[in-house]
Design an enzyme around this catalytic site. Structure first.
Site, PDB file in Angstrom:
ATOM      1  N   LYS A 132       0.845  -1.211   0.000  1.00 49.30           N
ATOM      2  CA  LYS A 132       0.000   0.000   0.000  1.00 49.30           C
ATOM      3  C   LYS A 132       0.870   1.245   0.000  1.00 49.30           C
ATOM      4  CE  LYS A 132       0.799   1.315   4.498  1.00 49.30           C
ATOM      5  NZ  LYS A 132       1.602   2.474   4.882  1.00 49.30           N
ATOM      6  N   ASP A 145      -2.428  -1.821  10.117  1.00 48.99           N
ATOM      7  CA  ASP A 145      -2.556  -1.827   8.654  1.00 48.99           C
ATOM      8  C   ASP A 145      -3.097  -3.145   8.099  1.00 48.99           C
ATOM      9  OD1 ASP A 145      -1.462   0.682   8.652  1.00 48.99           O
ATOM     10  OD2 ASP A 145       0.486   0.071   7.869  1.00 48.99           O
TER      11      ASP A 145
HETATM   12  O1  C5P Z   1      -0.193  -1.507  14.535  1.00 46.53           O
HETATM   13  P1  C5P Z   1       1.232  -1.558  14.152  1.00 46.53           P
HETATM   14  O2  C5P Z   1       1.989  -2.621  14.909  1.00 46.53           O
HETATM   15  O3  C5P Z   1       1.467  -1.637  12.688  1.00 46.53           O
HETATM   16  O4  C5P Z   1       1.844  -0.180  14.609  1.00 46.53           O
HETATM   17  C1  C5P Z   1       3.229  -0.011  14.784  1.00 46.53           C
HETATM   18  C2  C5P Z   1       3.470   1.152  15.720  1.00 46.53           C
HETATM   19  O5  C5P Z   1       3.131   2.378  15.085  1.00 46.53           O
HETATM   20  C3  C5P Z   1       2.662   1.128  16.991  1.00 46.53           C
HETATM   21  O6  C5P Z   1       3.297   0.359  17.984  1.00 46.53           O
HETATM   22  C4  C5P Z   1       2.603   2.590  17.361  1.00 46.53           C
HETATM   23  O7  C5P Z   1       3.812   2.974  17.980  1.00 46.53           O
HETATM   24  C5  C5P Z   1       2.571   3.285  16.006  1.00 46.53           C
HETATM   25  N1  C5P Z   1       1.197   3.624  15.568  1.00 46.53           N
HETATM   26  C6  C5P Z   1       0.530   4.636  16.222  1.00 46.53           C
HETATM   27  N2  C5P Z   1      -0.741   4.954  15.819  1.00 46.53           N
HETATM   28  C7  C5P Z   1      -1.334   4.304  14.790  1.00 46.53           C
HETATM   29  C8  C5P Z   1      -0.648   3.276  14.106  1.00 46.53           C
HETATM   30  C9  C5P Z   1       0.627   2.965  14.526  1.00 46.53           C
HETATM   31  O8  C5P Z   1       1.050   5.243  17.161  1.00 46.53           O
HETATM   32  N3  C5P Z   1      -2.562   4.646  14.437  1.00 46.53           N
END
Ligand code: C5P
Length: 296
Positions: free
Chosen positions: A12, A138
Protein backbone atom coordinates in the site's frame (compact mmCIF):
# COMPACT_ATOMS: atom_id res chain seq x y z
CA UNK A 1 -9.05 -31.05 -0.81
CA UNK A 2 -6.20 -28.70 -1.65
CA UNK A 3 -2.94 -28.89 0.25
CA UNK A 4 -1.67 -25.43 -0.56
CA UNK A 5 -2.71 -22.04 -1.85
CA UNK A 6 -0.56 -19.22 -3.23
CA UNK A 7 -1.75 -15.61 -3.19
CA UNK A 8 -0.38 -12.23 -4.20
CA UNK A 9 -0.38 -9.69 -1.37
CA UNK A 10 -0.22 -6.07 -2.60
CA UNK A 11 1.71 -3.30 -0.90
CA UNK A 12 0.00 0.00 0.00
CA UNK A 13 0.85 3.66 -0.24
CA UNK A 14 -0.72 6.44 1.81
CA UNK A 15 -1.47 9.52 -0.28
CA UNK A 16 -2.95 11.17 2.85
CA UNK A 17 -2.02 10.61 6.50
CA UNK A 18 -3.26 13.00 9.15
CA UNK A 19 -2.57 12.44 12.85
CA UNK A 20 -5.55 13.70 14.82
CA UNK A 21 -4.54 12.95 18.38
CA UNK A 22 -3.12 10.55 20.92
CA UNK A 23 -5.04 7.60 22.24
CA UNK A 24 -5.00 6.08 25.72
CA UNK A 25 -3.72 2.80 24.21
CA UNK A 26 -0.50 4.50 23.05
CA UNK A 27 -1.57 4.60 19.40
CA UNK A 28 -2.56 7.73 17.47
CA UNK A 29 -5.91 8.64 16.06
CA UNK A 30 -5.60 8.84 12.28
CA UNK A 31 -7.40 9.89 9.15
CA UNK A 32 -5.43 7.95 6.57
CA UNK A 33 -6.05 6.98 2.97
CA UNK A 34 -4.76 3.58 1.90
CA UNK A 35 -4.22 2.66 -1.72
CA UNK A 36 -3.17 -0.81 -2.88
CA UNK A 37 -0.47 -0.91 -5.57
CA UNK A 38 0.76 -3.50 -8.05
CA UNK A 39 3.94 -4.30 -6.11
CA UNK A 40 3.14 -7.54 -4.26
CA UNK A 41 4.62 -10.40 -2.24
CA UNK A 42 3.82 -14.01 -3.10
CA UNK A 43 2.61 -15.96 -0.08
CA UNK A 44 2.00 -19.72 0.01
CA UNK A 45 0.01 -21.37 2.80
CA UNK A 46 0.20 -25.17 3.11
CA UNK A 47 -1.22 -27.82 5.38
CA UNK A 48 1.61 -29.11 7.57
CA UNK A 49 2.04 -32.71 8.67
CA UNK A 50 3.06 -31.76 12.23
CA UNK A 51 1.42 -29.31 14.64
CA UNK A 52 4.07 -26.68 13.95
CA UNK A 53 3.82 -23.28 12.31
CA UNK A 54 6.81 -23.13 9.96
CA UNK A 55 7.85 -20.14 7.91
CA UNK A 56 10.33 -19.88 5.04
CA UNK A 57 11.30 -16.58 3.51
CA UNK A 58 13.63 -15.68 0.65
CA UNK A 59 14.79 -12.51 2.47
CA UNK A 60 17.43 -13.63 4.99
CA UNK A 61 17.05 -10.37 6.92
CA UNK A 62 13.51 -11.15 8.04
CA UNK A 63 12.70 -13.29 11.09
CA UNK A 64 11.04 -16.65 10.45
CA UNK A 65 9.66 -17.14 13.96
CA UNK A 66 7.00 -15.50 16.12
CA UNK A 67 8.46 -12.05 15.40
CA UNK A 68 7.18 -12.30 11.83
CA UNK A 69 3.65 -10.91 11.45
CA UNK A 70 2.76 -13.70 8.97
CA UNK A 71 3.66 -16.28 11.62
CA UNK A 72 1.49 -14.38 14.12
CA UNK A 73 -1.39 -14.46 11.64
CA UNK A 74 -1.12 -18.25 11.38
CA UNK A 75 -1.16 -18.45 15.16
CA UNK A 76 -4.22 -16.17 15.34
CA UNK A 77 -6.05 -18.51 12.95
CA UNK A 78 -5.09 -21.53 15.02
CA UNK A 79 -6.24 -19.86 18.23
CA UNK A 80 -9.67 -19.44 16.68
CA UNK A 81 -9.62 -22.86 14.96
CA UNK A 82 -7.55 -25.19 17.17
CA UNK A 83 -8.04 -28.18 14.83
CA UNK A 84 -6.13 -26.67 11.90
CA UNK A 85 -2.95 -28.64 12.60
CA UNK A 86 0.36 -27.60 11.11
CA UNK A 87 0.66 -24.48 8.95
CA UNK A 88 3.58 -23.99 6.59
CA UNK A 89 4.17 -20.55 5.14
CA UNK A 90 6.45 -19.46 2.31
CA UNK A 91 7.07 -15.77 1.70
CA UNK A 92 8.55 -14.61 -1.59
CA UNK A 93 9.31 -11.00 -0.79
CA UNK A 94 9.07 -8.19 -3.30
CA UNK A 95 7.83 -5.47 -0.93
CA UNK A 96 10.79 -4.00 0.94
CA UNK A 97 10.67 -4.04 4.75
CA UNK A 98 10.82 -0.90 6.88
CA UNK A 99 9.55 1.14 3.94
CA UNK A 100 6.05 2.25 4.99
CA UNK A 101 4.54 0.01 2.30
CA UNK A 102 2.89 -2.49 4.70
CA UNK A 103 5.08 -5.39 3.58
CA UNK A 104 4.67 -7.31 6.84
CA UNK A 105 0.97 -6.44 7.13
CA UNK A 106 0.30 -7.61 3.56
CA UNK A 107 1.88 -11.00 4.34
CA UNK A 108 -0.17 -11.35 7.52
CA UNK A 109 -3.37 -10.47 5.66
CA UNK A 110 -2.44 -13.00 2.96
CA UNK A 111 -2.11 -15.75 5.56
CA UNK A 112 -5.56 -14.92 6.96
CA UNK A 113 -7.25 -14.77 3.54
CA UNK A 114 -5.50 -17.85 2.11
CA UNK A 115 -5.95 -19.84 5.34
CA UNK A 116 -9.65 -19.03 5.35
CA UNK A 117 -9.96 -20.42 1.80
CA UNK A 118 -7.66 -23.41 2.24
CA UNK A 119 -9.39 -24.70 5.36
CA UNK A 120 -12.82 -23.44 4.30
CA UNK A 121 -13.24 -21.60 7.60
CA UNK A 122 -16.17 -19.49 6.44
CA UNK A 123 -14.93 -16.16 7.84
CA UNK A 124 -16.28 -13.04 6.11
CA UNK A 125 -13.98 -10.28 4.87
CA UNK A 126 -15.07 -8.12 7.84
CA UNK A 127 -14.27 -10.92 10.28
CA UNK A 128 -10.86 -11.43 8.68
CA UNK A 129 -10.21 -7.68 8.82
CA UNK A 130 -11.17 -7.60 12.51
CA UNK A 131 -8.83 -10.51 13.21
CA UNK A 132 -6.13 -8.73 11.21
CA UNK A 133 -6.58 -5.55 13.25
CA UNK A 134 -5.54 -7.47 16.38
CA UNK A 135 -2.15 -8.06 14.69
CA UNK A 136 -1.45 -4.55 13.41
CA UNK A 137 -3.24 -1.36 12.41
CA UNK A 138 -2.56 -1.83 8.65
CA UNK A 139 -3.51 -5.50 8.42
CA UNK A 140 -7.25 -4.77 8.24
CA UNK A 141 -6.72 -2.66 5.11
CA UNK A 142 -4.48 -5.29 3.55
CA UNK A 143 -7.29 -7.85 3.96
CA UNK A 144 -9.68 -5.55 2.07
CA UNK A 145 -7.38 -4.01 -0.55
CA UNK A 146 -8.40 -1.42 -3.12
CA UNK A 147 -8.80 2.12 -1.80
CA UNK A 148 -10.06 3.04 1.68
CA UNK A 149 -10.20 5.75 4.30
CA UNK A 150 -9.01 4.51 7.69
CA UNK A 151 -9.90 6.14 11.01
CA UNK A 152 -9.25 5.08 14.60
CA UNK A 153 -5.80 3.44 14.52
CA UNK A 154 -6.33 3.14 10.77
CA UNK A 155 -8.29 -0.07 11.14
CA UNK A 156 -11.83 1.39 10.89
CA UNK A 157 -12.22 1.33 7.13
CA UNK A 158 -14.59 3.00 4.69
CA UNK A 159 -14.08 1.95 1.08
CA UNK A 160 -13.39 4.81 -1.34
CA UNK A 161 -14.09 4.75 -5.07
CA UNK A 162 -11.32 2.84 -6.85
CA UNK A 163 -8.51 4.91 -8.30
CA UNK A 164 -7.10 2.36 -10.67
CA UNK A 165 -4.22 2.71 -13.05
CA UNK A 166 -2.51 5.82 -11.68
CA UNK A 167 1.17 5.22 -12.38
CA UNK A 168 3.44 5.53 -9.37
CA UNK A 169 7.18 5.30 -8.91
CA UNK A 170 8.08 3.89 -5.52
CA UNK A 171 11.61 4.70 -4.37
CA UNK A 172 13.40 3.52 -1.25
CA UNK A 173 16.88 4.45 0.00
CA UNK A 174 18.52 1.01 -0.18
CA UNK A 175 20.17 1.06 3.23
CA UNK A 176 17.57 2.96 5.22
CA UNK A 177 14.54 1.52 7.00
CA UNK A 178 12.36 3.45 9.43
CA UNK A 179 10.76 1.76 12.44
CA UNK A 180 7.12 2.90 12.64
CA UNK A 181 6.98 3.23 16.47
CA UNK A 182 10.03 5.49 16.29
CA UNK A 183 8.38 7.82 13.76
CA UNK A 184 5.28 8.19 15.93
CA UNK A 185 7.40 8.65 19.07
CA UNK A 186 9.29 11.55 17.49
CA UNK A 187 6.03 13.08 16.28
CA UNK A 188 4.65 12.93 19.82
CA UNK A 189 7.76 14.03 21.69
CA UNK A 190 8.35 16.99 19.43
CA UNK A 191 4.78 18.18 19.91
CA UNK A 192 4.03 18.12 16.19
CA UNK A 193 0.30 17.56 16.64
CA UNK A 194 -1.65 20.33 14.90
CA UNK A 195 -5.34 21.13 15.19
CA UNK A 196 -6.99 20.83 11.79
CA UNK A 197 -10.53 21.09 10.62
CA UNK A 198 -11.82 18.27 8.46
CA UNK A 199 -11.45 20.63 5.51
CA UNK A 200 -8.00 19.41 4.46
CA UNK A 201 -9.12 15.77 4.26
CA UNK A 202 -12.26 16.85 2.45
CA UNK A 203 -10.21 18.69 -0.18
CA UNK A 204 -7.89 15.71 -0.58
CA UNK A 205 -10.80 13.34 -1.11
CA UNK A 206 -12.33 15.65 -3.69
CA UNK A 207 -9.05 15.79 -5.60
CA UNK A 208 -8.45 12.03 -5.27
CA UNK A 209 -11.89 11.29 -6.70
CA UNK A 210 -10.91 12.99 -9.97
CA UNK A 211 -8.25 10.32 -10.56
CA UNK A 212 -6.09 13.05 -12.14
CA UNK A 213 -2.51 13.23 -10.84
CA UNK A 214 -2.33 16.99 -11.50
CA UNK A 215 -5.41 17.55 -9.33
CA UNK A 216 -4.25 15.17 -6.60
CA UNK A 217 -0.62 16.31 -6.32
CA UNK A 218 -1.16 19.57 -4.35
CA UNK A 219 -3.23 17.70 -1.75
CA UNK A 220 -0.83 14.82 -1.03
CA UNK A 221 -0.12 15.00 2.70
CA UNK A 222 1.68 13.02 5.39
CA UNK A 223 1.98 14.34 8.97
CA UNK A 224 4.85 11.92 9.66
CA UNK A 225 7.08 13.72 7.16
CA UNK A 226 7.66 16.44 9.77
CA UNK A 227 8.96 13.81 12.20
CA UNK A 228 10.98 11.68 9.79
CA UNK A 229 12.41 13.96 7.07
CA UNK A 230 14.49 16.21 9.38
CA UNK A 231 16.22 13.07 10.76
CA UNK A 232 16.67 11.37 7.41
CA UNK A 233 17.60 14.03 4.84
CA UNK A 234 18.17 11.31 2.24
CA UNK A 235 14.40 10.71 2.15
CA UNK A 236 13.74 14.41 1.55
CA UNK A 237 16.49 14.43 -1.09
CA UNK A 238 14.89 11.45 -2.83
CA UNK A 239 11.50 13.15 -2.82
CA UNK A 240 13.08 16.27 -4.33
CA UNK A 241 14.91 14.19 -6.93
CA UNK A 242 11.64 12.58 -8.03
CA UNK A 243 10.05 16.02 -8.41
CA UNK A 244 13.06 17.48 -10.25
CA UNK A 245 13.04 14.48 -12.62
CA UNK A 246 9.41 15.11 -13.57
CA UNK A 247 7.10 13.51 -11.00
CA UNK A 248 3.79 15.37 -10.75
CA UNK A 249 3.71 14.98 -6.97
CA UNK A 250 5.70 13.01 -4.39
CA UNK A 251 5.21 11.99 -0.77
CA UNK A 252 6.70 9.75 1.89
CA UNK A 253 4.56 6.63 2.34
CA UNK A 254 3.43 5.86 5.90
CA UNK A 255 6.40 6.20 8.26
CA UNK A 256 8.92 5.81 5.39
CA UNK A 257 11.57 5.22 4.30
CA UNK A 258 9.94 4.80 0.86
CA UNK A 259 8.55 7.73 -1.08
CA UNK A 260 6.24 7.52 -4.04
CA UNK A 261 5.85 9.82 -7.00
CA UNK A 262 2.80 10.24 -9.21
CA UNK A 263 4.00 10.14 -12.82
CA UNK A 264 2.26 10.50 -16.21
CA UNK A 265 2.83 6.90 -17.38
CA UNK A 266 5.16 3.91 -17.06
CA UNK A 267 7.68 5.17 -19.64
CA UNK A 268 7.98 8.46 -17.79
CA UNK A 269 8.24 6.48 -14.54
CA UNK A 270 11.26 4.54 -15.82
CA UNK A 271 12.87 7.73 -17.14
CA UNK A 272 12.33 9.47 -13.81
CA UNK A 273 13.78 6.50 -11.89
CA UNK A 274 16.86 6.49 -14.13
CA UNK A 275 17.38 10.21 -13.64
CA UNK A 276 17.63 9.78 -9.85
CA UNK A 277 21.00 8.91 -8.37
CA UNK A 278 22.27 7.24 -5.22
CA UNK A 279 21.79 3.85 -3.62
CA UNK A 280 18.05 3.70 -4.21
CA UNK A 281 15.68 0.89 -5.24
CA UNK A 282 12.84 1.78 -7.63
CA UNK A 283 9.60 0.13 -8.65
CA UNK A 284 7.38 1.51 -11.40
CA UNK A 285 3.89 0.30 -10.64
CA UNK A 286 0.28 1.47 -10.52
CA UNK A 287 -2.63 1.85 -8.17
CA UNK A 288 -4.67 -1.32 -7.97
CA UNK A 289 -8.37 -1.81 -7.23
CA UNK A 290 -8.00 -5.35 -5.91
CA UNK A 291 -6.60 -6.97 -2.81
CA UNK A 292 -5.20 -10.38 -2.06
CA UNK A 293 -5.60 -12.59 -5.12
CA UNK A 294 -5.22 -16.36 -5.50
CA UNK A 295 -2.68 -17.23 -8.18
CA UNK A 296 -2.13 -20.97 -7.64
O1 C5P B 1 -0.19 -1.51 14.54
P1 C5P B 1 1.23 -1.56 14.15
O2 C5P B 1 1.99 -2.62 14.91
O3 C5P B 1 1.47 -1.64 12.69
O4 C5P B 1 1.84 -0.18 14.61
C1 C5P B 1 3.23 -0.01 14.78
C2 C5P B 1 3.47 1.15 15.72
O5 C5P B 1 3.13 2.38 15.08
C3 C5P B 1 2.66 1.13 16.99
O6 C5P B 1 3.30 0.36 17.98
C4 C5P B 1 2.60 2.59 17.36
O7 C5P B 1 3.81 2.97 17.98
C5 C5P B 1 2.57 3.28 16.01
N1 C5P B 1 1.20 3.62 15.57
C6 C5P B 1 0.53 4.64 16.22
N2 C5P B 1 -0.74 4.95 15.82
C7 C5P B 1 -1.33 4.30 14.79
C8 C5P B 1 -0.65 3.28 14.11
C9 C5P B 1 0.63 2.96 14.53
O8 C5P B 1 1.05 5.24 17.16
N3 C5P B 1 -2.56 4.65 14.44
Amino acid sequence: MRDRLTVLAPAKINPYLEIRGRRPDGYHELAVVFQAIGLADRVTVERGDTEAIRLRCDDPDLPTDGRNLAWQAAQALRQQFPDLGGIHLTLEKRIPAGAGLAGGSADAAAVLVAGNLLWDLGLTVSELAALGATLGADVAFCVMGGTALGTGRGEILSPLPATEGLTVVVAKPRHLSVATPEAYRIFREEGLLAVRSGEQLHRFLGAWATGQPEAIAPHLFNDLERAVLPRHPEILALKNQLMDAGAIGALMSGSGSAVFGLVPDADAGHRIAQACSGPVDFWVTHTYRGGIAVVA
